[in-house]
Design an enzyme around this catalytic site. Sequence first.
Site, mmCIF file in Angstrom:
data_model
loop_
_atom_site.group_PDB
_atom_site.id
_atom_site.type_symbol
_atom_site.label_atom_id
_atom_site.label_comp_id
_atom_site.label_asym_id
_atom_site.label_seq_id
_atom_site.Cartn_x
_atom_site.Cartn_y
_atom_site.Cartn_z
ATOM 1 N N LYS A 195 -26.642 9.218 3.635
ATOM 2 C CA LYS A 195 -26.105 8.470 2.498
ATOM 3 C C LYS A 195 -26.351 6.988 2.755
ATOM 4 C CE LYS A 195 -21.972 7.548 -0.202
ATOM 5 N NZ LYS A 195 -20.587 7.918 -0.494
ATOM 6 N N ARG A 205 -18.528 3.844 -9.239
ATOM 7 C CA ARG A 205 -17.373 3.030 -8.831
ATOM 8 C C ARG A 205 -16.620 2.517 -10.054
ATOM 9 N NH1 ARG A 205 -20.319 -0.239 -3.851
ATOM 10 N NH2 ARG A 205 -20.843 1.629 -2.640
ATOM 11 N N LYS A 217 -20.224 -1.568 2.270
ATOM 12 C CA LYS A 217 -20.137 -0.311 3.013
ATOM 13 C C LYS A 217 -21.235 -0.190 4.075
ATOM 14 C CE LYS A 217 -17.547 2.159 -0.595
ATOM 15 N NZ LYS A 217 -17.293 3.465 -1.247
ATOM 16 N N GLU A 233 -28.825 11.573 11.778
ATOM 17 C CA GLU A 233 -27.646 12.085 11.062
ATOM 18 C C GLU A 233 -27.816 13.583 10.761
ATOM 19 O OE1 GLU A 233 -24.800 10.758 10.403
ATOM 20 O OE2 GLU A 233 -25.052 8.593 10.444
ATOM 21 N N LYS A 248 -28.832 11.015 -0.370
ATOM 22 C CA LYS A 248 -28.233 10.281 -1.485
ATOM 23 C C LYS A 248 -28.529 8.797 -1.352
ATOM 24 C CE LYS A 248 -23.731 9.154 -3.312
ATOM 25 N NZ LYS A 248 -22.326 9.224 -3.147
ATOM 26 N N SER A 274 -25.343 7.899 -9.936
ATOM 27 C CA SER A 274 -24.978 7.333 -11.239
ATOM 28 C C SER A 274 -25.934 6.240 -11.706
ATOM 29 C CB SER A 274 -23.539 6.819 -11.178
ATOM 30 O OG SER A 274 -23.392 5.854 -10.151
ATOM 31 N N TYR A 313 -26.036 13.916 -13.135
ATOM 32 C CA TYR A 313 -25.228 13.748 -14.351
ATOM 33 C C TYR A 313 -25.964 14.290 -15.575
ATOM 34 C CZ TYR A 313 -22.518 10.976 -11.155
ATOM 35 O OH TYR A 313 -21.772 10.597 -10.065
HETATM 36 C C1 PBG Z 1 -17.676 7.655 -2.331
HETATM 37 C C2 PBG Z 1 -18.747 8.193 -3.210
HETATM 38 C C3 PBG Z 1 -19.623 7.384 -3.926
HETATM 39 C C4 PBG Z 1 -20.433 8.229 -4.667
HETATM 40 C C5 PBG Z 1 -20.048 9.545 -4.391
HETATM 41 N N1 PBG Z 1 -18.996 9.509 -3.459
HETATM 42 C C6 PBG Z 1 -19.693 5.909 -4.037
HETATM 43 C C7 PBG Z 1 -19.747 5.100 -2.824
HETATM 44 O O1 PBG Z 1 -20.118 5.554 -1.739
HETATM 45 O O2 PBG Z 1 -19.392 3.934 -2.936
HETATM 46 C C8 PBG Z 1 -21.497 7.749 -5.589
HETATM 47 C C9 PBG Z 1 -22.056 8.719 -6.558
HETATM 48 C C10 PBG Z 1 -22.807 8.117 -7.668
HETATM 49 O O3 PBG Z 1 -23.133 6.913 -7.710
HETATM 50 O O4 PBG Z 1 -23.113 8.869 -8.588
HETATM 51 N N2 PBG Z 1 -17.157 8.441 -1.370
#
Ligand code: PBG
Length: 324
Positions: A195, A205, A217, A233, A248, A274, A313
């Site tokens: 990720k 968010r 983050k 990982e 991701k 997203s 989505y």
């Molecule tokens: C947070 C989480 C995030 C997403 C899924 N779980 C956002 C982040 O890490 O800040 C993002 C998914 C998306 O953008 O569709 N645990």
Amino acid sequence: MIQNRPRRNRVSATIRGLIRENEVGASDLVYPVFLIDGSNIKSEIASLPGNYRWSLDLLLIELKECIELGINTFILFPVVEESLKNSTADYGFDPNNFYLKAITKIKSEYPDICLISDVAMDPYSSDGHDGLVENGEIVNDKTLLILGKMAIAQAKAGIDIIGPSDMMDGRVGYLREVLDEAGYYNTGIMSYTAKYASAFYGPFRDALDSAPKSGDKKTYQMDPANVNEALIEAELDDYEGADFLMVKPAVHYLDIILNLKQNFHKPIAAYHVSGECAMLIAADQKGWLKLETTVPETLLSIKRAGASVIITYFAKYFMELRKR
Ligand code: PBG
């Protein structure tokens, strides 16, 4: 004279069908949905048009429509009111948590679907981080204890697969151990393995109102510049007992999907996040591109790279397109 004419295999739709190597179908797709407490709520996410925060009563109807289209796997995310958030994310494992109750209800209505959770502190954290914040640091090992309680609460509620999205070290092994100890050895783990600290999570968010209150983050999510870290990982998650390895975002990380596919035997999931979806929606709204052609091509690219699970989505939209 031209001996080989690759165009011969493209002369008709039937021949093109014969040589087609990849296809996206309903069983590949996972539809992420946002749950909000209350009833009769369908509130659109401004930066992700066509996607909503649903109250449980309306979500059950939406899920039914998806099931009728052949979609059987969903990831459920909670939209938590600010007053229920605190620094230790206690609401995440509160027995009165509407999200946990909804898991039980959804599974009793639709026992055959596969429901995936989110395990991370951010939906419940007043700091908006995936882990516990102490003096500005996201502390790893204390976070694991909180995630463990969250995972057990979700397993108890009836979740099929937990989805740790937090990127803490050692969490897959720890969660596997606590789930097994509590008797939930059949509850799966779809680990957010690779990720990245991506710019494409914005609309998500917005949906949860979960952006970090301070900092970013980058001390836990990975640097977009790196490939080796993804392999490290993946080795850890594989060894620690993950059932799925996730990459991701998806489209900007197709090389990572391919790399994991070639180096590991566990199924690879890809999260078409997203922001990646919002880009296509915006271009469609501007009249610059058309969703009906960009979405199938995009999902195909994720499949072709090696993902056997595509979280998007557009899951429902794609299946609606196929029915036309
Ligand atoms: C947070 C989480 C995030 C997403 C899924 N779980 C956002 C982040 O890490 O800040 C993002 C998914 C998306 O953008 O569709 N645990």
